[in-house]
Design an enzyme around this catalytic site. Sequence first.
Site, PDB file in Angstrom:
ATOM      1  N   GLU A   7       0.823  -1.205   0.000  1.00 51.51           N
ATOM      2  CA  GLU A   7       0.000   0.000   0.000  1.00 51.51           C
ATOM      3  C   GLU A   7       0.861   1.260   0.000  1.00 51.51           C
ATOM      4  OE1 GLU A   7      -0.303  -2.560   1.980  1.00 51.51           O
ATOM      5  OE2 GLU A   7      -2.401  -3.052   2.429  1.00 51.51           O
ATOM      6  N   GLY A  41      13.358  -5.444   0.649  1.00 54.40           N
ATOM      7  CA  GLY A  41      13.470  -4.483  -0.431  1.00 54.40           C
ATOM      8  C   GLY A  41      14.319  -4.915  -1.605  1.00 54.40           C
TER       9      GLY A  41
END
Length: 434
Positions: free
Chosen positions: A68, A313
Amino acid sequence: MKAPPLPLSITAYRTGLTLAEPALSGLLAFRARRGKEDTARLPERRGVPGRVRPRGRLCWMHGASIGEALSLVGLVDGMIARGFSVLVTTGTRSAAELIGARLPPAAFHQYVPLDAPRWIGRFLDHWRPDLALVAESEIWPSTIVALHARGVPLLLVNGRMSERSFKGWGRTPRTAEALLSRIAVCLAQTQEDAERFARLGAPRVSVTGNLKYDSAVPAVDEAHLAHLRSVVGGRPVWAAASTHPGEDAMVARAHLALKDRLPDLLTVLVPRHPHRGAEIASEVAGLGLRTARRAQGGWPHGAIDLYVADTLGELGLFYRLCPLVFLGGSLVPHGGQNPIEPTRLKAAVLHGPHVENFTQVYRALDAAGGALAVADERDLAAAVADLLPDPRRLRAMAAAGGAALLPFEGALDRTLAVIEPFIAQMTLSAMARP
């Protein structure tokens, strides 16, 4: 349109959370001890600001977790270009670490406070946002009520309402209507999402599409990627990304089933939650596979069967390395993970049957031939065995997937177009003040 009065359910909810503040503080401390909260920034979760508010207009954007939050990056840039500073909040440490590295200088991160009325009030009193944008399905009663009382427009962007959530809210229709009527606009990903919001009482709903289709692909250190490719060499390699508990062993057993046909096979397993890396490595080693963990500095050299990429990441790195990607959360009933990034990075996609969180995109990818559904671990092994030795077919799948995504782009521009009148109204109001 005037919002309906708050029903007793919301009043009871807000009163209960006010009385429960000591228990909520204890919960935060417990989570911090388990590494799930950032101890140094724990006061932010109680609405205590971590920095001074910048001068001028401020837009508050909230994305609960990694997906999100990353979907908001294009909006962050858009609002900065329109003269706003941008406060981005998240609720998880992983999202905070990842989004913090991607924000431009005029934007900054804070942790979102829990939905206790006093904590939300403290947060809003300090930051005084001129506009609030909340991503996907974050419907928190105290936050919505407080923003509405302060006259701060709240927009639900990239809105998503699953069938399960719709049925849940449908059991308390007065509560749903009271909250959704206090949202300025619900900008839905799909027509199905829009219809669910409208049926629950949202008076202003638009379909703008999914912001994730317009998100920039994650950057990568090209030198690092080149070194990783040199370590892997000519071995056939595929990735199982964003796996959930139960799927790791399935992937490992699929690897074992492929050993005779692909003896040099390298499987890269990227768990959805990196902290599970040690547990996964132990489980996989118990099946007789040689493993290395990225979080411990390991590399996928020739002696390694399964590489546990338990860092945060780096999906963009492994999507570029691997021409074939299985997306987790789909062989177990979780709802699937987003296939947009691997598709845009030219990987062919495999997924299980449980993809209801991303029905639209998987339907399009499957129909175009850019993705393939597998029923179980045996089916997964068979698909990898068929596809991985066939580079031409993998390239064709990747190209078909990329083409299938094109019609869905443009959500960012459509969302900013809806925001523009709110900015214009702010400007007019400021001009009218003496």
